[in-house]
Scaffold this motif. Structure first.
Motif, PDB file in Angstrom:
ATOM      1  N   PHE A 171       0.822  -1.208   0.000  1.00  0.00           N
ATOM      2  CA  PHE A 171       0.000   0.000   0.000  1.00  0.00           C
ATOM      3  C   PHE A 171       0.858   1.261   0.000  1.00  0.00           C
ATOM      4  O   PHE A 171       0.436   2.296  -0.505  1.00  0.00           O
ATOM      5  CB  PHE A 171      -0.967   0.006   1.184  1.00  0.00           C
ATOM      6  CG  PHE A 171      -2.007  -1.076   1.089  1.00  0.00           C
ATOM      7  CD1 PHE A 171      -2.994  -1.016   0.120  1.00  0.00           C
ATOM      8  CD2 PHE A 171      -1.985  -2.168   1.937  1.00  0.00           C
ATOM      9  CE1 PHE A 171      -3.941  -2.012   0.005  1.00  0.00           C
ATOM     10  CE2 PHE A 171      -2.934  -3.168   1.831  1.00  0.00           C
ATOM     11  CZ  PHE A 171      -3.913  -3.091   0.865  1.00  0.00           C
ATOM     12  N   ARG A 172       2.028   1.185   0.585  1.00  0.00           N
ATOM     13  CA  ARG A 172       2.998   2.285   0.569  1.00  0.00           C
ATOM     14  C   ARG A 172       4.349   1.683   0.226  1.00  0.00           C
ATOM     15  O   ARG A 172       5.217   1.575   1.087  1.00  0.00           O
ATOM     16  CB  ARG A 172       3.033   2.979   1.919  1.00  0.00           C
ATOM     17  CG  ARG A 172       1.654   3.552   2.277  1.00  0.00           C
ATOM     18  CD  ARG A 172       1.714   4.477   3.399  1.00  0.00           C
ATOM     19  NE  ARG A 172       2.188   5.761   2.869  1.00  0.00           N
ATOM     20  CZ  ARG A 172       2.481   6.785   3.616  1.00  0.00           C
ATOM     21  NH1 ARG A 172       2.395   6.689   4.916  1.00  0.00           N
ATOM     22  NH2 ARG A 172       2.884   7.915   3.087  1.00  0.00           N
ATOM     23  N   GLU A 177       2.530  -0.799 -11.316  1.00  0.00           N
ATOM     24  CA  GLU A 177       2.382  -0.199  -9.993  1.00  0.00           C
ATOM     25  C   GLU A 177       0.912  -0.091  -9.593  1.00  0.00           C
ATOM     26  O   GLU A 177       0.568  -0.212  -8.414  1.00  0.00           O
ATOM     27  CB  GLU A 177       3.046   1.172  -9.974  1.00  0.00           C
ATOM     28  CG  GLU A 177       3.150   1.780  -8.605  1.00  0.00           C
ATOM     29  CD  GLU A 177       3.923   3.078  -8.581  1.00  0.00           C
ATOM     30  OE1 GLU A 177       3.708   3.852  -7.620  1.00  0.00           O
ATOM     31  OE2 GLU A 177       4.728   3.333  -9.494  1.00  0.00           O
TER      32      GLU A 177
END
Length: 120
Positions: free
Chosen positions: A28-29, A45
């Protein structure tokens, strides 16, 4: 024997939950290393949040299977994680990445969790 297998199952499941959960959060990050690895094997991505959701769902399913007497949920989650990580290994192999890395460790954990789930 059944108690030993249950203890082993719970221990391996917790290890799998933690490892896959941390990996899911990383999607998520994603740090630069994950972005580079994914680009190298052709994973866009934009796919990372969905892949993170799938990992998180697998970890959550294992957690529910331990906490609530619903072994079918844990079995389904373990099968889902095995399928996910077999797919990850295939994607890496097709891209020419033959190194042993994270997806192999996660696959091993998922397979161990599934096997122990089935025999305990």
């Amino acid at each position: 024997m059944a108690l030993t297998m249950s203890i082993a199952y719970i221990g391996v499941s917790i290890l799998t939950i933690v490892a896959v959960g941390i990996s899911a959060v990383g999607f998520f990050r994603p740090p630069e290393a994950i972005l580079e690895s994914m680009a190298k094997v052709g994973v866009k991505e934009s796919w990372l949040p969905m892949l993170g959701i799938l990992k998180a769902a697998g970890a959550l399913g294992l957690l529910i299977g331990i906490g609530v007497p619903m072994p079918s949920v844990a079995t389904a989650a373990a099968v889902g994680l095995v399928v996910y990580f077999v797919g990850a290994v295939i994607v890496h192999l097709r891209a020419g990445d033959y190194s042993v890395s994270g997806q192999h460790v996660y696959l091993l954990l998922a397979v161990a969790t599934l096997v122990l789930n089935l025999v305990s």
